[in-house]
Design a protein around this motif. Sequence first.
Motif, PDB file in Angstrom:
ATOM      1  N   SER A  18      10.611 -74.764  -3.794  1.00  0.00           N
ATOM      2  CA  SER A  18       9.925 -75.481  -2.715  1.00  0.00           C
ATOM      3  C   SER A  18      10.774 -75.519  -1.448  1.00  0.00           C
ATOM      4  CB  SER A  18       9.587 -76.911  -3.157  1.00  0.00           C
ATOM      5  OG  SER A  18       8.739 -76.907  -4.281  1.00  0.00           O
ATOM      6  N   ILE A  19      12.058 -75.776  -1.613  1.00  0.00           N
ATOM      7  CA  ILE A  19      12.973 -75.805  -0.469  1.00  0.00           C
ATOM      8  C   ILE A  19      13.079 -74.420   0.176  1.00  0.00           C
ATOM      9  CG2 ILE A  19      15.378 -76.149   0.226  1.00  0.00           C
ATOM     10  CD1 ILE A  19      15.574 -78.256  -2.010  1.00  0.00           C
ATOM     11  N   LEU A  20      13.211 -73.389  -0.651  1.00  0.00           N
ATOM     12  CA  LEU A  20      13.352 -72.025  -0.140  1.00  0.00           C
ATOM     13  C   LEU A  20      12.110 -71.568   0.619  1.00  0.00           C
ATOM     14  CD1 LEU A  20      15.137 -70.226  -3.130  1.00  0.00           C
ATOM     15  CD2 LEU A  20      16.108 -70.788  -0.901  1.00  0.00           C
ATOM     16  N   LEU A  21      10.934 -71.907   0.126  1.00  0.00           N
ATOM     17  CA  LEU A  21       9.701 -71.490   0.797  1.00  0.00           C
ATOM     18  C   LEU A  21       9.586 -72.110   2.190  1.00  0.00           C
ATOM     19  CD1 LEU A  21       7.095 -71.484  -2.104  1.00  0.00           C
ATOM     20  CD2 LEU A  21       7.842 -69.517  -0.755  1.00  0.00           C
ATOM     21  N   LEU A  22       9.991 -73.353   2.330  1.00  0.00           N
ATOM     22  CA  LEU A  22       9.961 -74.010   3.649  1.00  0.00           C
ATOM     23  C   LEU A  22      10.944 -73.347   4.606  1.00  0.00           C
ATOM     24  CD1 LEU A  22       9.733 -77.788   2.638  1.00  0.00           C
ATOM     25  CD2 LEU A  22       7.942 -76.386   3.705  1.00  0.00           C
ATOM     26  N   ILE A  23      12.132 -73.035   4.123  1.00  0.00           N
ATOM     27  CA  ILE A  23      13.158 -72.411   4.965  1.00  0.00           C
ATOM     28  C   ILE A  23      12.764 -70.989   5.362  1.00  0.00           C
ATOM     29  CG2 ILE A  23      15.544 -71.575   5.001  1.00  0.00           C
ATOM     30  CD1 ILE A  23      16.262 -73.911   3.162  1.00  0.00           C
ATOM     31  N   LEU A  24      12.151 -70.264   4.435  1.00  0.00           N
ATOM     32  CA  LEU A  24      11.864 -68.845   4.642  1.00  0.00           C
ATOM     33  C   LEU A  24      10.522 -68.557   5.311  1.00  0.00           C
ATOM     34  CD1 LEU A  24      13.132 -67.504   1.199  1.00  0.00           C
ATOM     35  CD2 LEU A  24      14.254 -67.205   3.417  1.00  0.00           C
ATOM     36  N   LEU A  25       9.749 -69.568   5.623  1.00  0.00           N
ATOM     37  CA  LEU A  25       8.427 -69.355   6.208  1.00  0.00           C
ATOM     38  C   LEU A  25       8.473 -68.495   7.473  1.00  0.00           C
ATOM     39  CD1 LEU A  25       5.417 -69.840   6.153  1.00  0.00           C
ATOM     40  CD2 LEU A  25       5.795 -72.024   7.333  1.00  0.00           C
ATOM     41  N   PRO A  26       9.376 -68.740   8.442  1.00  0.00           N
ATOM     42  CA  PRO A  26       9.437 -67.873   9.633  1.00  0.00           C
ATOM     43  C   PRO A  26       9.716 -66.407   9.283  1.00  0.00           C
ATOM     44  CG  PRO A  26      10.648 -69.899  10.009  1.00  0.00           C
ATOM     45  CD  PRO A  26      10.323 -69.865   8.549  1.00  0.00           C
ATOM     46  N   LEU A  27      10.597 -66.173   8.307  1.00  0.00           N
ATOM     47  CA  LEU A  27      10.899 -64.806   7.877  1.00  0.00           C
ATOM     48  C   LEU A  27       9.665 -64.152   7.267  1.00  0.00           C
ATOM     49  CD1 LEU A  27      12.892 -62.501   7.377  1.00  0.00           C
ATOM     50  CD2 LEU A  27      13.531 -63.623   5.233  1.00  0.00           C
ATOM     51  N   PHE A  28       8.913 -64.905   6.484  1.00  0.00           N
ATOM     52  CA  PHE A  28       7.684 -64.389   5.890  1.00  0.00           C
ATOM     53  C   PHE A  28       6.749 -63.872   6.983  1.00  0.00           C
ATOM     54  CE2 PHE A  28       6.876 -65.626   1.292  1.00  0.00           C
ATOM     55  CZ  PHE A  28       8.217 -65.724   0.975  1.00  0.00           C
ATOM     56  N   LEU A  29       6.607 -64.627   8.053  1.00  0.00           N
ATOM     57  CA  LEU A  29       5.697 -64.252   9.140  1.00  0.00           C
ATOM     58  C   LEU A  29       6.167 -62.989   9.856  1.00  0.00           C
ATOM     59  CD1 LEU A  29       4.965 -67.797  10.621  1.00  0.00           C
ATOM     60  CD2 LEU A  29       3.510 -66.437   9.108  1.00  0.00           C
ATOM     61  N   LEU A  30       7.485 -62.862  10.089  1.00  0.00           N
ATOM     62  CA  LEU A  30       8.032 -61.682  10.749  1.00  0.00           C
ATOM     63  C   LEU A  30       7.846 -60.426   9.898  1.00  0.00           C
ATOM     64  CD1 LEU A  30      11.352 -63.068  12.304  1.00  0.00           C
ATOM     65  CD2 LEU A  30       9.295 -62.324  13.529  1.00  0.00           C
ATOM     66  N   VAL A  31       8.118 -60.551   8.620  1.00  0.00           N
ATOM     67  CA  VAL A  31       7.976 -59.405   7.719  1.00  0.00           C
ATOM     68  C   VAL A  31       6.516 -58.979   7.621  1.00  0.00           C
ATOM     69  CG1 VAL A  31       8.229 -58.620   5.328  1.00  0.00           C
ATOM     70  CG2 VAL A  31      10.031 -59.995   6.375  1.00  0.00           C
TER      71      VAL A  31
END
Length: 245
Positions: A18-31
Motif C-alpha cells: 500500500s505504501i509503495l503504490l502511493l509513492i510510485l503512482l507518479p512513476l506509473f503515470l510516466l511509464v
Amino acid sequence: MQYKVPLNKRIFDITITSILLLILLPLFLLVALAIRLESKGKVFYFQPRVGMNYDIFPFFKFRSMYADADKRVEELKDQSQYGGKSETKKYQTSFSGDIENLRVSDEGLMDESVFLEESQQEVENSFFKVKNDPRITKVGRFIRKTSIDELPQLINVLRGEMSLVGNRPLPLYEAEKITEDRFIERFMAPAGITGYWQVTDRGKDDVSGVSRKMKDVFYAQKRSFLFDLWILFKTPLAAIQSENV
C-alpha cells in the motif's frame, strides 16, 4: 493439501504494498505515457499465471513487447536460453540382453541413457527466454532492465494472488511441464514479485532450467520471514541487470 500464506507475511505484504503504490503512482503515470507513445496497444499486459497450490490468476505487468509478441513464441523457440529442439530419439523396437538398461516410453523402447537425456532436455525446454528478444520495444528494454515492468504486480499482491517474496508465477505452458516429484514442491510457496532465484541468478546467461527449479524448491522448503527479509534486502542490486533477457 492447500498451503496458505502465514498471517504475519500477509500483513507485511499489505502494509508495504500500500505504501509503495502511493509513492510510485507518479512513476506509473510516466511509464504508461511512454509505452503508449512508442507503440499501440494496452499499457498493461495480462497473462494467466500459475501460483501457489497451482491456482491460476491474471498476472499484471507493464507491456514491454509489441502487440503480436505471443504469436511469435514458436518462431523463436529454437533460440530459447533454456534449451531448443532435442536430438533425434534413438528408440529400439527389439532388444536382447539386460532389460534393466531399457526404459519404456510412449513411442517404444528406449536405451536408458537416451531416456535420461531426453528427460533433461524436456526440463530445459519448460522455460522460454530469448536473449536480445526482437519482440521487445525500446521502452520495454529499459523497464525490463530496471525491473519497472514488474511494478504492477503490487496490485496482484494486494489482491492476495501474490506475495512480495516467493517463487515466480509460471505461464501455463511452463507450469504444465513441471510434473516430476522433485520440482512439484515449488508450488507449495506463494507466487512472488521477487525471490531466491532472482537475487542469486538473475541476469546470468548460463543458468539451467533445472537449477532454477531447484532453487524454487529450496525456497518452498526453507521459507521464513527472516529469509524473506534477506531476499528483499538483496533485490535492489539484482534488479539492475546487464543482460537483455
